[in-house]
Structures are given as C-alpha cells and as structure tokens.
Enzyme design. Sequence first.
Site, PDB file in Angstrom:
ATOM      1  N   ASN A 114       0.802  -1.240   0.000  1.00 38.51           N
ATOM      2  CA  ASN A 114       0.000   0.000   0.000  1.00 38.51           C
ATOM      3  C   ASN A 114       0.828   1.280   0.000  1.00 38.51           C
ATOM      4  O   ASN A 114       0.410   2.310  -0.512  1.00 38.51           O
ATOM      5  CB  ASN A 114      -1.036  -0.003   1.138  1.00 38.51           C
ATOM      6  CG  ASN A 114      -0.425  -0.144   2.506  1.00 38.51           C
ATOM      7  OD1 ASN A 114       0.716  -0.597   2.660  1.00 38.51           O
ATOM      8  ND2 ASN A 114      -1.168   0.243   3.521  1.00 38.51           N
ATOM      9  N   LYS A 137      11.731  -8.629   1.838  1.00 41.52           N
ATOM     10  CA  LYS A 137      10.753  -9.411   1.084  1.00 41.52           C
ATOM     11  C   LYS A 137       9.550  -8.488   0.873  1.00 41.52           C
ATOM     12  O   LYS A 137       8.767  -8.255   1.777  1.00 41.52           O
ATOM     13  CB  LYS A 137      10.338 -10.678   1.846  1.00 41.52           C
ATOM     14  CG  LYS A 137       9.396 -11.585   1.040  1.00 41.52           C
ATOM     15  CD  LYS A 137       7.947 -11.281   1.403  1.00 41.52           C
ATOM     16  CE  LYS A 137       6.973 -12.046   0.537  1.00 41.52           C
ATOM     17  NZ  LYS A 137       6.674 -11.427  -0.771  1.00 41.52           N
ATOM     18  N   SER A 140       4.509  -9.072  -3.676  1.00 43.29           N
ATOM     19  CA  SER A 140       4.857  -9.572  -5.011  1.00 43.29           C
ATOM     20  C   SER A 140       4.473  -8.602  -6.126  1.00 43.29           C
ATOM     21  O   SER A 140       5.088  -8.624  -7.198  1.00 43.29           O
ATOM     22  CB  SER A 140       4.202 -10.934  -5.250  1.00 43.29           C
ATOM     23  OG  SER A 140       2.792 -10.850  -5.134  1.00 43.29           O
ATOM     24  N   SER A 190      -1.132  -7.742   7.532  1.00 43.72           N
ATOM     25  CA  SER A 190      -2.369  -8.169   8.183  1.00 43.72           C
ATOM     26  C   SER A 190      -2.085  -8.831   9.525  1.00 43.72           C
ATOM     27  O   SER A 190      -0.959  -9.258   9.806  1.00 43.72           O
ATOM     28  CB  SER A 190      -3.115  -9.158   7.286  1.00 43.72           C
ATOM     29  OG  SER A 190      -2.388 -10.375   7.183  1.00 43.72           O
ATOM     30  N   GLU A 211       3.630  -4.077  12.662  1.00 42.00           N
ATOM     31  CA  GLU A 211       2.643  -3.006  12.459  1.00 42.00           C
ATOM     32  C   GLU A 211       1.534  -3.628  11.633  1.00 42.00           C
ATOM     33  O   GLU A 211       1.702  -3.896  10.451  1.00 42.00           O
ATOM     34  CB  GLU A 211       3.289  -1.805  11.745  1.00 42.00           C
ATOM     35  CG  GLU A 211       2.455  -0.529  11.845  1.00 42.00           C
ATOM     36  CD  GLU A 211       1.482  -0.364  10.698  1.00 42.00           C
ATOM     37  OE1 GLU A 211       0.290  -0.729  10.887  1.00 42.00           O
ATOM     38  OE2 GLU A 211       1.889   0.111   9.639  1.00 42.00           O
ATOM     39  N   CYS A 245      -3.599   1.254   6.851  1.00 37.97           N
ATOM     40  CA  CYS A 245      -3.859   0.648   8.159  1.00 37.97           C
ATOM     41  C   CYS A 245      -4.483   1.644   9.134  1.00 37.97           C
ATOM     42  O   CYS A 245      -5.402   1.300   9.880  1.00 37.97           O
ATOM     43  CB  CYS A 245      -2.562   0.098   8.754  1.00 37.97           C
ATOM     44  SG  CYS A 245      -1.870  -1.283   7.835  1.00 37.97           S
TER      45      CYS A 245
END
Length: 435
Positions: A114, A137, A140, A190, A211, A245
Amino acid sequence: MSNIEIMDITKHINSAHKAFKDWKIVPFQERQKLLLKLAKVLEKNKEQYAETITREMHKPITQSLAEIEKSAGMIKYYAEAENVLKPENIKTEYDVSEVHYDPMGIILGVMPWNFPFWQVLRFAIPTILAGNVVVLKHASICFESGDEIENAFSEAGFPKNIFQNLRIGHNEIQEILENPLVRGVSLTGSEKAGGTVAALAGKNIKKSVLELGGSDAFIVLEDSDFEKAAKEGPWAKLQNTGQICNAAKRFIIHKKIEKEFVPKFIEEYRSYQPADPMKKETRLGKMARPDLADDLENQYKKALKNGAEVVVPLERISENEFRPGIILVEEGNPILQEELFGPLAMLMIGKDDEHILKLANDIPFGLGNAVWTKDKKRAQFFIDNLQSGTVSINKATSSDTRLPFGGAKSSGYGVELSLHALKEFTQVKTVVGNI
C-alpha cells in the site's frame, strides 16, 4: 505474473553478513552522510519512482509523489538526528557503568504494497542507521519498487549488500528466519501475516516488530468544529483508496449532531470518485488487486446481512474499482471485528462520551484514533482511555517522522519512526566494573 525468482537464500544472507561486519563499525555520522545522499536520490528520481508505484498498485499519481517526498523528508530527519545510540553513563559505585546499544546484524523486512516506498524506508532507514543491514521481502506486486529502492541505496554510495531486495515468496520467510545470521524481522501487514511471522521469529528467538491492521475511530463530538471534521473525514478514509492501516474506518458521531454532520460528510464523501490514477486531478484510484476488491465486496454483504444499513451504496464498477460506500453499523455487528481495507466507511452514533468510548474500544485493533472536540477536559478523557498507539486531536490520524508510530492490541507491537525506532533492532549491553 509475480516475477518471484528462485534464488540461493544462503548466498544472499552470507553477503549481507559480510557487509554487516564492515558497516557496524562505520561511525554514526558517516552513515548519516550517506542518508543525506539517499534523500537527494529520491528527490531527483521522484517522478520515476511515483510512476512505478502507481503502475504497480494504482495509487493516484499525486499521492505517489507525496509518498516519495515524505520518504525523502523522513530520511533527512534521520540524517540530522541526535545520536541516541552512544553509550550512556549511569552513576554507580563502579568506575565504569555504561549502557551500550549494539547493532544486531541482518534484519528481515516483510513489507506491504500500500506504500511501496514509505513502508520499506521507514523500517529500513533507522535500522540501517543503527548499524544493521536489511534484506527485504516486498509484496509480489511491488518487486519493481523494491528493486528501485535497492538501486537508490547504490546510487547514494552505500556499500554493497547493506540493503537487498529479494524477489521471493512467503515460503522463503521461514528459511530466512531459521538462518542464525538473521537476528530480527519487521513486518507491516495483516493480523494473520503478523501472527505467522511472529511465531516463526519467536520459535527461532528473533526480535520482531509488527505493524498490523487497524480500524481507527474518527470521533466527532457535538462541541467540535464538526464542519471541518466533515470535510477532513472523507480524506482520512479514502486516501490511497482506503487501503491504509491507520485510515479512519469508523466514524463515531455524537447523536446531538447526527442530523447536521452526516449530510455534510456524505456530500464531501461523494466527491471522491474513481478515475485514471495517472492523471494529477484524480483523488481516488483503483484497489491494488481484484481479489482485494472481492474481499471488500463480501465484507459489505456480510455487514448488511447482519443488520447494517446502507447510507451510500458501495458500487463496483470494474474488477478493482468502486464508487465509495458508507454503512450505518450498530454494536454487535460482526463486521466490527474485521478491518475494511478499501473505500467503505462505517458510521456509528454515540449517546454520550462513555458510550462513544465503549464503541471506539470494543474492537480487536488499537492502531490510532482521532477525537474532535474543543473541550480540553473531554479530550483528556479520550486520551487517557482510548486503547490505541496514537490519539489525534482535531486532526486526521497520520504518521509523523518525529513521533513514534505503533499499535496496541492486535495492531501489533514495537515502534517505527522517531528516535525511538533507532533502538528497536539494537542489543542493549551493560558494561560495569572497575578499571
């Protein structure tokens, strides 16, 4: 196509560890000079980076530009920050009694789509300034953003392998965290992802910072400037197409101003309509992926099935575009236990301050909340009793580089941003005795 690559994880970790052995002895001020160069690289290439963000996850281009500019400003903050990691002297009966903050080593970042640059850099910059090295990481759909961040570090003159973007999937996270050279992980994502990664980190005795999701309350009391709140509220919800978030997700309004506030709020809310995210006048883009739009649509139906009322309908107009919706939700609706990650707002009506506080706290999350009131005593009541990492007063909730950012309850633990973040991935070492 995800562009996930088959790679030798051990080789990358070994190269990161080799870089760490040299980087950890570079003086704090020398690291800061490189950060200043990195900020200038971001500013120089901001148009290119913003286009990559918008192409990958469909954020309106002006918001992508703002993300790069905010990231550059954050880097400058750390480039000029006080060295809070220098040894602290503690007065005792011994000749030497000090607290040292040693870098840990390789830290894994598992980052979301995001805010493809901001989320990565707000974790990586204080972590690297503290003397650690980072392997990333990324989501994707944002591998190109990850590559561009790695290239920016190189262009700024950082030593090789201080920051590495690994085009890997979720399955490789376990292999990385099981490697003894990796000493910690920071994840933004998430609640489910956080729990999985934290369990892996805990099993392998690695430090973790999480977070996670939020369902922030935007509380508007009857003594506030509620016209301003009605204007700012839709932006607080719909920036980045509601995929934030700490976006305002539950608008809890005092019943005395319901009839005045709600029509003003709806009028402003309806002014956000999806359009081409590459055009500078666009304020609302697409959702990042069609499956995320499916999830939001299913949550909308679930909320209505459990008694929510439509205030403004959520209308799907393409595989990942919506006309934003608003639902009126009452206590007990199971949708309140979930995070709505997209352009769907919840409206709730509170009877008094105690009832409003109960509505705000009665969820699993605790990332941030906003309270609108002109009464300092009432504001203090909410400051003291809201269960969240941030409480904003007469403003929308947003992160600020100068201030710690983190969550309570299921919204995670640990701190990002501010000088506090410099210590998250350090080993506290006590030195005591007589010389």
